[in-house]
Design an enzyme around this catalytic site. Structure first.
Site: not given
Lengths: 758, 151
Positions: A157, A349
């Site tokens: 990310h 995540d």
């Protein structure tokens, strides 16, 4: 400091356990734990309402699936029955006992295709029944074999709270350098999407060609970005395991499948998103377990022709983790995806726990077997800049991650990098984006922003930027005719030739479409690897992916690693001028003597202890302590052993009083008495780094007191549990150096030119 | 390695499968959606010529080739997706977005879906996608996913 004793607390009316009070304050107890409640969908792998496996096929059509007649099928059942199941193998698969398929998953002699073939014919309930037979270790074995791509990888990310484009480019460049195969960004403000997508595209390609990038926004908007050439993959195509959740997500399996084809028609890789807990969170779990609903999601994903899925609960992870068996359930869904031939970006995540121990334990389930992407988004930025709400592992965990890889010889998809290389990549990316902004007439990126981006950790380190002007430019860019080739030209004109070539290569690769195949990524040099040319051929030890050769060299070479050869430089020096060997030592006649027996290298090859005390001063301290008790000390050198107990033992035999202090060069000390077994002793001081001159003096004093026949209070040394951890390599090397000086020679009397100041 | 895999799966080796990756093995015959040969999409040309989005878009033919590769490797649903994708290369960007929007739940009547399917067939020669839309319409009608007309 004030301390409260149990008695004080009791007097204050606090009758609870001190230990439980401390446990209650631990990170692990900041989380929520609930009992299962199947009716609310709060059960991970096994609801009493889960359908039982069944399948009936008449004239090539599924007429019953998992206990439901075709007439009663909802839209999801219908899609699964007509698109996902391989009817040619379904009857055989359904007739094969589930525990047998579970055993095949663990059996190294059964290769991946044999299991995939059967899985292709399994209904959702059957798939669940198979994995319910398995414990996490067995699931990990299965995952290592069923993972689609042989080579594991990772996804990053890259976002920031201030949507600063220079910082996005710099962070994307660093993420690319660190080896992430895919980089995903998103927005705080939706309109920023075109420029955020551009920033990570340019940033990544400046650093390492072939990184796939995406920008997660609303479905149709995402497609628009892809069409413009700003993204090469999309993964936020969410699917759900119950019809009502699916419709609340504003899609159907058919619209999602159409979207998948629409992306592919523009050469964009796609991956669906699902994961345990989403249906319960949306209120439509229909009393089913999270695993059963996920099995339906996965069959819809497969039926729609998506090459892969990101699952592993993703943003809902805290929900299964609140329930018993939640982490096992998440592993089960990763395994199911792989069994079905879907590329799996396996979660890890969103923030899943406050506890570092719990986070790491869960990570091992995916990291050790390896998945196509260990994280469906490793936060390559600090978590406060993560606009996905992600950051279970973030930029501050990079070194932990690379060390764990090095510990286990496991490829978790992140390469260690040097600071200078990272800063250079970041600076170049920010400069490249600055040039594009100038060429395309976007609000300028100032030199000070470039420099800040090169050195920044988070958006807090960046100067202010006019976000309104950036958003207006983003709108113009999206609506205008400027495309990828304009960006390539702008880069080339500004001297960023390699970045221009890499960006163009991304366009050329899009024409070829090789990265549309299952689990495709680019290895270095734009070499595509996927299930087609890098299929996982694991069949036990020595097969499948092995971390070895150049990749293992690169992963083990963390910048923190030092050469051990110069580790003991601080302890090496000139031999003490005032310590001379006289003759072979004899047994002393005086009951007033204490022998200080030193190791073979003491004061010669080595001149300081591990705590960096001068050998000379240590001897002085010991002898001062002896003198304080009106004893005198003899110094002898033991040659035949470097072992502390042996040195002390030899000293005691020579001592007229029968008491000796044994002293290794690294500083480890023992008070020994003649007649005791070598490994028995009066006092032992193994924590040499914690020893001070005052302590050595006290040791000398106590030795003399023992010689007087007293029972002195043992010398207190503070316990430092970290010392061994910090100094073990040095300890080993100092011992090795002492051993080099071992000789077949009797202990020698030493003359130490020094007078006690007592 | 592809030969070995195909044998394991009991398939015959297909011409395209051994060609994967196409970029490396079919470089000289690949064309972009615009018809521009891939070998003609060089840095030099990008700097000197007008390059459109279609010049770095995948062509219907290449998508069909990738579909064949996927099917031969045992991924039939992916193959079907890529075949629908190959049909959709003919659909302009804005129309493509409109079609997706139409397929979302509660957007259209049964007749509108039939019209969409006809359009896909007649205007874009997209038979597989058209059939897919018709199938969706049938299910939507049964499951109450068509547009609800206000009473």
């Amino acid at each position: 400091m004030t301390t409260t004793t149990a008695t004080d607390r009791s007097a204050n009316g606090d009758t609870g356990s001190r230990r439980f009070s401390i446990l209650a304050g631990r990170d692990i107890n900041r989380e929520t734990y609930v009992e299962e409640w199947a009716e609310a969908g709060l059960t991970v792998a096994d609801s009493p309402y889960d359908p039982q496996p069944s399948l009936r096929i008449v004239d090539g059509e599924v007429v019953e699936m998992d206990g439901k007649e075709r007439a009663d099928f909802d839209a999801l059942d219908r899609f699964i029955a007509d698109h996902a199941l391989d009817l040619a193998v379904a009857e055989e698969a359904m007739a094969t006992p589930s525990h047998q398929i579970a055993r095949m998953l663990v059996d190294i002699n059964v290769p991946q295709p044999a299991i995939r073939r059967l899985a292709d014919g399994c209904t959702p309930a059957k798939l669940c029944e198979i994995v319910r037979h398995m414990n996490v270790l067995e699931m990990m074995m299965g995952l290592g074999k069923m993972r689609v791509r042989k080579t594991p990888a990772n996804q990053a990310h890259v976002t920031n709270w201030r949507e600063n484009p220079a910082l996005l480019a710099a962070d994307a460049a660093e993420a690319a350098l660190r080896g992430f195969a895919e980089i995903e960004t998103t927005v705080r403000v939706a309109r920023a999407a075109p420029l955020n997508a551009l920033a990570i595209l340019v940033g990544s390609q400046t650093s390492r060609g072939g990184v796939l990038t995406q920008c997660a926004v609303e479905e149709a908007f995402g497609l628009r970005l892809g069409i413009k050439g700003l993204t090469s993959y999309a993964e936020t195509l969410s699917v759900y395991g119950s019809e009502r959740s699916f419709v609340d997500g504003d899609d159907t399996p058919w619209s999602k499948a159409f979207l998948a084809s629409a992306y592919a028609s523009r050469g964009i890789k796609i991956r669906f998103t699902s994961g345990t807990g989403s249906e319960a969170l949306m209120g439509y779990a229909e009393q089913c377990s999270m695993l059963y609903l996920e099995a339906r999601c996965l069959l819809i994903t497969k039926g729609a022709g998506s090459q892969g899925v990101q699952n592993g609960s993703i943003s809902c992870i805290a929900l299964p983790e609140a329930l018993p068996g939640g982490v096992r359930g998440v592993l089960a869904e990763n395994l199911l995806a792989s069994m079905l031939g879907l590329e799996c970006a396996s979660g890890n995540d969103a923030l899943a726990s406050h506890s570092a121990l719990r986070k790491t334990a869960k990570l091992m389930l995916q990291m050790i077997p390896g998945t196509d992407f260990i994280c469906s988004g490793y936060s390559a930025i600090p978590k406060q800049d993560n606009m996905f709400g992600g950051g279970n592992f973030d930029a501050e965990d990079f070194d932990d991650w690379t060390v764990i890889q090095r510990d286990m010889q496991v490829n978790g998809g992140i390469r260690p990098v040097k600071e200078a290389d990272a800063v250079a990549a970041r600076r170049q990316a920010a400069q490249a984006l600055q040039a594009i902004y100038a060429e395309l007439d976007f609000p300028p990126i100032k030199d000070e922003e470039v420099e800040a981006a090169a050195l920044a950790h988070s958006s807090a380190d960046m100067p202010e930027r006019d976000m309104v002007a950036d958003l207006a430019a983003a709108d113009r860019f999206l609506e205008g005719t400027a495309n990828l080739s304009d960006v390539v030209r702008a880069l080339h004109r500004s001297g960023f030739e390699q970045a221009a070539a890499n960006l163009l290569e991304m366009g050329r690769q899009r024409v070829a479409g090789d990265y549309l195949q299952p689990s495709a990524i680019f290895a270095d040099g734009f070499n595509v690897i996927s299930a087609i040319n890098d299929n996982n051929d694991y069949t036990g030890p020595g097969t499948g992916y092995r971390l070895e050769g150049e990749t293992w060299d690169a992963l083990q070479r963390i910048p923190q690693q030092k050469s051990p050869r110069d580790f003991i430089d601080a302890q090496v020096g000139e031999p003490l001028p005032n310590l001379a060997e006289i003759s072979t030592a004899k047994v002393g006649a005086s009951a007033n003597e204490i022998v200080v027996a030193v190791g073979p290298a003491y004061g010669t090859s080595l001149v300081k202890t591990i705590g960096e005390l001068d050998h000379e001063e240590v001897l002085e301290a010991l002898l001062t302590g002896v003198a304080e008790e009106a004893f005198y000390g003899r110094v002898v050198r033991v040659y035949h052993s470097a072992d502390c107990a042996a040195i002390g033992h030899a000293g005691a035999r020579l001592s007229g009083s029968g008491i000796a202090v044994g002293l290794q060069s690294r500083g480890t000390t023992v008070i020994q008495k003649r007649g005791l077994a070598p490994l028995n002793n009066l006092e032992l001081f193994p924590q040499s780094p914690s020893l001070t001159l005052e302590i050595y003096q006290a040791i000398g004093r106590n030795a003399a007191r023992y010689a007087k026949g007293l029972s002195p209070l043992p010398v207190g040394v503070k316990v430092d549990n970290g010392a061994r951890l910090r100094l073990i390599v040095k300890t080993a090397l100092l011992h090795r150096r002492e051993i080099e000086d071992i000789r077949e020679k009797a202990p020698q009397e030493l003359y130490f030119r020094w007078e006690p100041d007592v | 390695m592809t030969d070995e895999r195909s044998e394991e799966r009991g398939n015959t080796v297909h011409s395209y499968n051994g060609d994967y990756p196409l970029y490396a093995n079919r470089n000289d015959t690949l064309n972009a959606a615009s018809g521009r040969p891939l070998r003609d999409l060089s840095l030099q040309k990008t700097l000197t010529e007008d390059i459109s989005s279609e010049d770095y878009s995948i062509s219907a033919e290449t998508l069909r080739a990738q579909a064949e590769i996927a099917r031969d490797a045992g991924y039939p649903q992916l193959a079907q997706n890529l075949e629908r994708a190959s049909e959709l290369t003919a659909v302009p960007n804005e129309t493509l977005l409109e079609m997706y929007e139409m397929l979302r739940p509660g957007r259209c009547s049964f007749e509108e879906y039939q019209a969409l399917a006809r359009r896909l067939r007649d205007e874009f020669n997209a038979a597989a996608t058209a059939a897919f839309v018709e199938e969706a319409a049938t299910v939507y009608r049964e499951r109450g996913l068509l547009r609800r007309e206000l009473e």
